[in-house]
Design a protein around this motif. Structure first.
Motif, PDB file in Angstrom:
ATOM      1  N   SER A   1      -8.793   3.394   3.851  1.00 26.28           N
ATOM      2  CA  SER A   1      -8.510   3.455   2.420  1.00 26.28           C
ATOM      3  C   SER A   1      -9.205   4.641   1.770  1.00 26.28           C
ATOM      4  CB  SER A   1      -8.983   2.148   1.778  1.00 26.28           C
ATOM      5  OG  SER A   1      -8.722   2.186   0.403  1.00 26.28           O
ATOM      6  N   TYR A   2      -8.480   5.338   0.898  1.00 26.43           N
ATOM      7  CA  TYR A   2      -9.042   6.462   0.140  1.00 26.43           C
ATOM      8  C   TYR A   2      -8.908   6.163  -1.344  1.00 26.43           C
ATOM      9  CZ  TYR A   2      -8.860   9.130   4.479  1.00 26.43           C
ATOM     10  OH  TYR A   2      -9.029   9.563   5.766  1.00 26.43           O
ATOM     11  N   SER A   3     -10.029   6.112  -2.033  1.00 27.10           N
ATOM     12  CA  SER A   3     -10.005   5.848  -3.473  1.00 27.10           C
ATOM     13  C   SER A   3      -9.377   7.023  -4.210  1.00 27.10           C
ATOM     14  CB  SER A   3     -11.427   5.605  -3.963  1.00 27.10           C
ATOM     15  OG  SER A   3     -11.425   5.605  -5.359  1.00 27.10           O
TER      16      SER A   3
ATOM     17  N   LYS B   1      -5.728   0.634   9.028  1.00 30.44           N
ATOM     18  CA  LYS B   1      -5.672   1.299   7.725  1.00 30.44           C
ATOM     19  C   LYS B   1      -7.035   1.847   7.325  1.00 30.44           C
ATOM     20  CE  LYS B   1      -1.827  -1.498   6.147  1.00 30.44           C
ATOM     21  NZ  LYS B   1      -1.437  -2.782   5.593  1.00 30.44           N
TER      22      LYS B   1
ATOM     23  N   GLY C   1       0.811  -1.211   0.000  1.00 31.01           N
ATOM     24  CA  GLY C   1       0.000   0.000   0.000  1.00 31.01           C
ATOM     25  C   GLY C   1       0.848   1.266   0.000  1.00 31.01           C
TER      26      GLY C   1
ATOM     27  N   VAL D   1      -3.579   4.926   1.510  1.00 31.60           N
ATOM     28  CA  VAL D   1      -3.899   4.476   2.858  1.00 31.60           C
ATOM     29  C   VAL D   1      -3.639   5.573   3.897  1.00 31.60           C
ATOM     30  CG1 VAL D   1      -3.282   2.781   4.646  1.00 31.60           C
ATOM     31  CG2 VAL D   1      -3.306   2.097   2.234  1.00 31.60           C
TER      32      VAL D   1
ATOM     33  N   THR E   1       0.965   5.449   1.003  1.00 25.89           N
ATOM     34  CA  THR E   1       0.387   6.631   1.612  1.00 25.89           C
ATOM     35  C   THR E   1       1.087   7.838   1.009  1.00 25.89           C
ATOM     36  OG1 THR E   1      -0.277   7.669   3.689  1.00 25.89           O
ATOM     37  CG2 THR E   1       1.917   6.711   3.641  1.00 25.89           C
TER      38      THR E   1
ATOM     39  N   SER F   1      -6.019   3.147  -4.767  1.00 25.10           N
ATOM     40  CA  SER F   1      -6.332   3.795  -3.491  1.00 25.10           C
ATOM     41  C   SER F   1      -5.053   4.034  -2.700  1.00 25.10           C
ATOM     42  CB  SER F   1      -7.304   2.927  -2.679  1.00 25.10           C
ATOM     43  OG  SER F   1      -6.715   1.676  -2.435  1.00 25.10           O
TER      44      SER F   1
END
Ligand SMILES: [Zn+2]
Ligand SMILES: [Zn+2]
Length: 253
Positions: free
Chosen positions: A249-251, A247, A207, A240, A209, A238
């Motif tokens: 999650s942001y699309s 976590k 992931g 994180v 960020t 996405s």
């Protein structure tokens, strides 16, 4: 959309007071961020004021304000970091390597050493320590994965080979890696990590960020729109954030 690496205290040249906290949160709001994460350097521990940040954050109901810190990772200091983590219910903790074997490599005074020393050697040693940071189980996030390139020294060996073990450890531990835009404003003039590493991170299912590494309010969210586009181009859907180590999650759509 999120910026999980900002330094309220800067280089310890600013206080954690209401006015300064507001300046950071106002800029995050102005940039349309949904989440901001305070991550001051652990060596300014005594100047931090987490309760005050959370108090001021109540005036920003549309902004998720997260509390973390950026830990200076040295292999023999895991106990010290663990003790810090236990002192507050943190949302996230960034493990960063700015120093190994007594060499603080990212300060301007050390730039000449990047031309003197064997580049393959110091890249390999740097990534060994990053691997230990990932394996320590202390962190949610590894900061600026390829910071060692800060002055533009490039290894002869393939960066994917040099970073291989570190990436394996990050994946095994379920950590996330940040795209840190601050590198663009350093001699190397590119984001951390470089694009080939971003693609490899995506290929391995690790992931991402986002972090500006802002040391002043004006730089909160800097270049992160561009990073979101870049990540979309390489297939990332996405990014994180973190709430109490979980976590979020942001699309990227
Ligand atoms: Zn750092
Ligand atoms: Zn930082």
């Amino acid at each position: 959309m999120l910026d999980l690496h900002v330094h309220l205290l800067g280089h310890n040249d600013r206080e954690a007071n209401r006015e300064n906290i507001r300046a950071f949160l106002d800029e995050a709001t102005r940039r349309g961020l949904k989440e901001i994460g305070f991550a001051d350097h652990d060596y300014y521990w005594d100047q931090m004021n987490f309760p005050l940040i959370l108090e001021v954050a109540r005036d920003y109901p549309n902004l998720a304000v997260r509390i973390g810190f950026e830990a200076e990772y040295r292999p023999h200091e895991e106990e010290r970091i663990k003790n810090l983590i236990n002192q507050f219910p943190f949302d996230f903790v960034i493990g960063s390597v700015h120093e190994f074997d007594g060499w603080i490599f990212d300060i301007p005074e050390e730039e000449h050493m990047h031309r003197k020393k064997d580049v393959d050697d110091f890249y390999a040693r740097y990534f060994e320590v990053v691997t230990l940071a990932a394996k320590s189980g202390l962190f949610t996030t590894i900061g600026h994965l390829d910071l060692i390139k800060v002055f533009g020294a490039r290894p002869g060996k393939d960066i994917l080979t040099l970073a291989d073990e570190a990436l394996t450890a990050v994946a095994e531990q379920g950590l996330v890696l940040e795209v840190n835009t601050n590198g663009r404003y350093k001699p190397v003039q590119e984001f951390y990590p470089e694009r080939r590493l971003m693609e490899e991170i995506q290929r391995r299912g690790i992931g991402f960020t986002l972090g500006s590494d802002a040391h002043c309010a004006e730089n909160v969210g800097r270049d992160l729109d561009e990073v979101s586009l870049l990540l979309r181009q390489i297939g990332v859907q996405s990014v994180v954030g973190f709430a109490k180590f979980d976590k979020v999650s942001y699309s990227l759509d």
